[in-house]
Scaffold this active site. Sequence first.
Site, PDB file in Angstrom:
ATOM      1  N   ASP A 166      43.734  28.931  45.253  1.00 40.50           N
ATOM      2  CA  ASP A 166      43.393  28.193  46.472  1.00 40.50           C
ATOM      3  C   ASP A 166      43.691  26.698  46.328  1.00 40.50           C
ATOM      4  O   ASP A 166      43.961  26.018  47.315  1.00 40.50           O
ATOM      5  CB  ASP A 166      41.916  28.404  46.835  1.00 40.50           C
ATOM      6  CG  ASP A 166      41.714  29.706  47.598  1.00 40.50           C
ATOM      7  OD1 ASP A 166      42.608  30.070  48.389  1.00 40.50           O
ATOM      8  OD2 ASP A 166      40.686  30.377  47.384  1.00 40.50           O
TER       9      ASP A 166
ATOM     10  N   ILE B 287      25.742  38.981  44.559  1.00 42.15           N
ATOM     11  CA  ILE B 287      24.684  38.436  43.698  1.00 42.15           C
ATOM     12  C   ILE B 287      25.167  37.158  43.016  1.00 42.15           C
ATOM     13  O   ILE B 287      24.475  36.158  42.943  1.00 42.15           O
ATOM     14  CB  ILE B 287      24.278  39.484  42.626  1.00 42.15           C
ATOM     15  CG1 ILE B 287      23.584  40.666  43.300  1.00 42.15           C
ATOM     16  CG2 ILE B 287      23.377  38.857  41.563  1.00 42.15           C
ATOM     17  CD1 ILE B 287      23.274  41.819  42.365  1.00 42.15           C
TER      18      ILE B 287
ATOM     19  N   LYS C  79      28.818  42.705  65.395  1.00 38.14           N
ATOM     20  CA  LYS C  79      27.669  43.005  64.518  1.00 38.14           C
ATOM     21  C   LYS C  79      27.867  42.554  63.062  1.00 38.14           C
ATOM     22  O   LYS C  79      26.951  41.966  62.471  1.00 38.14           O
ATOM     23  CB  LYS C  79      27.355  44.507  64.578  1.00 38.14           C
ATOM     24  CG  LYS C  79      26.026  44.895  63.951  1.00 38.14           C
ATOM     25  CD  LYS C  79      24.831  44.516  64.786  1.00 38.14           C
ATOM     26  CE  LYS C  79      24.514  45.613  65.782  1.00 38.14           C
ATOM     27  NZ  LYS C  79      23.547  45.195  66.799  1.00 38.14           N
TER      28      LYS C  79
ATOM     29  N   GLN D 189      27.022  39.021  62.876  1.00 34.06           N
ATOM     30  CA  GLN D 189      25.574  38.789  63.006  1.00 34.06           C
ATOM     31  C   GLN D 189      24.853  39.055  61.687  1.00 34.06           C
ATOM     32  O   GLN D 189      23.994  38.288  61.267  1.00 34.06           O
ATOM     33  CB  GLN D 189      24.979  39.725  64.066  1.00 34.06           C
ATOM     34  CG  GLN D 189      25.505  39.512  65.469  1.00 34.06           C
ATOM     35  CD  GLN D 189      24.933  40.561  66.429  1.00 34.06           C
ATOM     36  OE1 GLN D 189      23.778  40.962  66.311  1.00 34.06           O
ATOM     37  NE2 GLN D 189      25.730  41.018  67.358  1.00 34.06           N
TER      38      GLN D 189
ATOM     39  N   GLY E 142      56.066  34.303  33.348  1.00 37.37           N
ATOM     40  CA  GLY E 142      55.307  35.491  33.001  1.00 37.37           C
ATOM     41  C   GLY E 142      54.996  35.530  31.517  1.00 37.37           C
ATOM     42  O   GLY E 142      55.419  34.660  30.747  1.00 37.37           O
TER      43      GLY E 142
ATOM     44  N   CYS F 197      60.286  28.889  33.810  1.00 27.55           N
ATOM     45  CA  CYS F 197      59.457  29.116  32.627  1.00 27.55           C
ATOM     46  C   CYS F 197      59.950  30.332  31.846  1.00 27.55           C
ATOM     47  O   CYS F 197      60.986  30.257  31.209  1.00 27.55           O
ATOM     48  CB  CYS F 197      57.989  29.202  33.016  1.00 27.55           C
ATOM     49  SG  CYS F 197      56.933  28.689  31.662  1.00 27.55           S
ATOM     50  N   LEU F 198      59.264  31.483  31.935  1.00 28.53           N
ATOM     51  CA  LEU F 198      59.807  32.662  31.257  1.00 28.53           C
ATOM     52  C   LEU F 198      61.193  32.985  31.800  1.00 28.53           C
ATOM     53  O   LEU F 198      62.043  33.528  31.086  1.00 28.53           O
ATOM     54  CB  LEU F 198      58.863  33.861  31.441  1.00 28.53           C
ATOM     55  CG  LEU F 198      59.288  35.137  30.725  1.00 28.53           C
ATOM     56  CD1 LEU F 198      59.339  34.949  29.216  1.00 28.53           C
ATOM     57  CD2 LEU F 198      58.356  36.290  31.054  1.00 28.53           C
TER      58      LEU F 198
ATOM     59  N   HIS G  28      57.117  24.333  35.863  1.00 25.69           N
ATOM     60  CA  HIS G  28      56.851  25.098  37.101  1.00 25.69           C
ATOM     61  C   HIS G  28      57.000  24.193  38.325  1.00 25.69           C
ATOM     62  O   HIS G  28      56.009  23.626  38.795  1.00 25.69           O
ATOM     63  CB  HIS G  28      55.433  25.668  37.073  1.00 25.69           C
ATOM     64  CG  HIS G  28      55.269  26.803  36.119  1.00 25.69           C
ATOM     65  ND1 HIS G  28      55.524  28.104  36.464  1.00 25.69           N
ATOM     66  CD2 HIS G  28      54.891  26.825  34.825  1.00 25.69           C
ATOM     67  CE1 HIS G  28      55.299  28.889  35.423  1.00 25.69           C
ATOM     68  NE2 HIS G  28      54.915  28.143  34.411  1.00 25.69           N
TER      69      HIS G  28
ATOM     70  N   GLU H 159      57.352  24.978  41.322  1.00 25.73           N
ATOM     71  CA  GLU H 159      56.724  25.538  42.537  1.00 25.73           C
ATOM     72  C   GLU H 159      55.378  24.886  42.858  1.00 25.73           C
ATOM     73  O   GLU H 159      54.952  24.892  44.006  1.00 25.73           O
ATOM     74  CB  GLU H 159      56.574  27.065  42.419  1.00 25.73           C
ATOM     75  CG  GLU H 159      55.553  27.586  41.405  1.00 25.73           C
ATOM     76  CD  GLU H 159      56.107  27.754  39.994  1.00 25.73           C
ATOM     77  OE1 GLU H 159      57.097  27.086  39.659  1.00 25.73           O
ATOM     78  OE2 GLU H 159      55.526  28.540  39.213  1.00 25.73           O
TER      79      GLU H 159
HETATM   80  N1  GLN Z   1      55.241  33.472  28.052  1.00 23.04           N
HETATM   81  C1  GLN Z   1      56.014  32.252  28.015  1.00 23.04           C
HETATM   82  C2  GLN Z   1      55.345  31.174  27.187  1.00 23.04           C
HETATM   83  O1  GLN Z   1      54.159  31.226  26.962  1.00 23.04           O
HETATM   84  C3  GLN Z   1      56.311  31.758  29.409  1.00 23.04           C
HETATM   85  C4  GLN Z   1      55.098  31.322  30.159  1.00 23.04           C
HETATM   86  C5  GLN Z   1      55.306  31.195  31.649  1.00 23.04           C
HETATM   87  O2  GLN Z   1      56.299  31.708  32.186  1.00 23.04           O
HETATM   88  N2  GLN Z   1      54.397  30.558  32.344  1.00 23.04           N
HETATM   89  O3  GLN Z   1      55.982  30.258  26.773  1.00 23.04           O
END
Ligand code: GLN
Length: 534
Positions: A71, A149, A190, A193, A355, A382-383, A509, A511
């Site tokens: 978020d 809870i 409902k 409510q 990943g 990244c990966l 990253h 993004e």
């Molecule tokens: N698994 C890889 C690392 O730890 C890439 C991490 C990722 O893509 N955020 O370097």
Amino acid sequence: MPKYIFVTGGVVSSLGKGIASAAIGKLMESRGLTITIVKCDPYINVDPGTMNPYEHGEVYVTEDGAEADLDLGHYERFTDAVIGRDSNITTGKIYHYVISKERKGEYLGKTVQVIPHITDEIKRHIKKVTRNTNIDIVIVEIGGTIGDIESLPFLEAIRQLRIDVGYQNCINIHVTLVPYIKSAGEIKTKPTQHSVGVLRQIGIQPDILLCRSEKELSQEAREKIALFCNVDKNAVIPALDVSSVYEVPLMFAKENLDQLVTKLLGIKSKDCDLNEWTNKVVNIIKAPTKQTKIAVVGKYITLQDAYKSIYEALVHGGIANNAKVEIIKVDSEDISEFGVLKYLKNANAVLVPGGFGYRGIEGKFEAIQFARENKLPFFGICLGMQSAVIEFARNVCGFEGANSIEFDKNTKYPVISLLEEQKEVADKGGTMRLGAYACRLEAVTKSFFAYEEKKEISERHRHRYEFNNEYKNVMKDKGLVFAGTYAQQELIEIIELKDHPWFVACQFHPEFKSKPDRAHPLFREFVKASIERG
Ligand code: GLN
């Protein structure tokens, strides 16, 4: 002193409380107010960093290196709020803090209890975001659904906070569901409510109801909800489904939500002006002049939220190019099983996101090889970058079995390896290379031009493994371009391919820094390359 808007959710989860909070933030900013947004998550993990995307969706990374709830990504995309480590509070974080204090003897002589010790700490953590800044409004989103809870201490804390800072300085907004029952041909009030009933039992009377519904709410339904839930009928705001989340601020503005909020909080401000947002974002999404198809090859494809920021950044790249980006979601394990052509033959470009772990990795290599050999625009993140390096090592440099030591500790060619400082790390939580780092760009590369010829940029990281510099020269000789470096430690941040229309992969990253009206430069250029490919 800042004012507070507390946002809770009722009836079911996934009502879009995060988007609603972000959109309210946008509305307040468009009236010239300075806001920030805090997310309270009732789970016991200290942060979501150790959770599987299937459990939790994407792990969002802040500038200051926190692994946080997705978020926070919505908050950053919709607003200019400063979002950081303190913007995400979890039960785990609060208990960790309180228990450490108890061990140090800071409560000596006392019984440590949920009320007041946990609730006091929640309130203190919420107030922390207003330190050092001139914030007019703090929006506090409480995760979970009323009746859970585990969210009770957070609800008790916001109930108390309203008394502490003055009743008139806070409002409660409750997001609920008004379902449409097809067989009866009616909407039902409902559940709303009941949800408000439970909130009132714990001492919280909502001031505004945001009613998620697939059908228009009649005047009669609004009056009924108002009567039974004890709110003003003008404060029963329909929140209908929209085709793009970026329309939500406009929909709320149409219902005069911004006026209602500022009136209830006693804030004087200019009228809301969403013209730029409408023209630069919403109108383009509604009527793009071009289109393109981009394949995202990952292993968490079935889960909508696992690559949230990537999907949004592609939409932003589309907006910047006046184009609709159709995303083809490809499970990398399917590529291994059924062949790459089946999935990529209709794509104008390929993106391989980040990943962890070996599963699905070989399919990613195949997708990258396909993009490299067929001159299909490719973007690795990244990966995705690490995989591009491995694929290049194996298939261009002839390093058979080259790998990352994340997947094969004994590989003969560890082209992706661990820094010395990471080898000692035993704890999993918060120990990766996290948050913003500077990156020096090499002139005359695709990245350099994308970033408008900046020499140095800053991007967010979340990874443990790095490009192994021992292989730099041989890969360079074979046509790999090192377009970005973290100068302090000579770490490779961006690679490109020489003889390819657009093959860019980064260790960071991008993004996380893309916004609908300010697309990230690499996403903008990647989408452009995909359109040119046609
Ligand atoms: N698994 C890889 C690392 O730890 C890439 C991490 C990722 O893509 N955020 O370097």
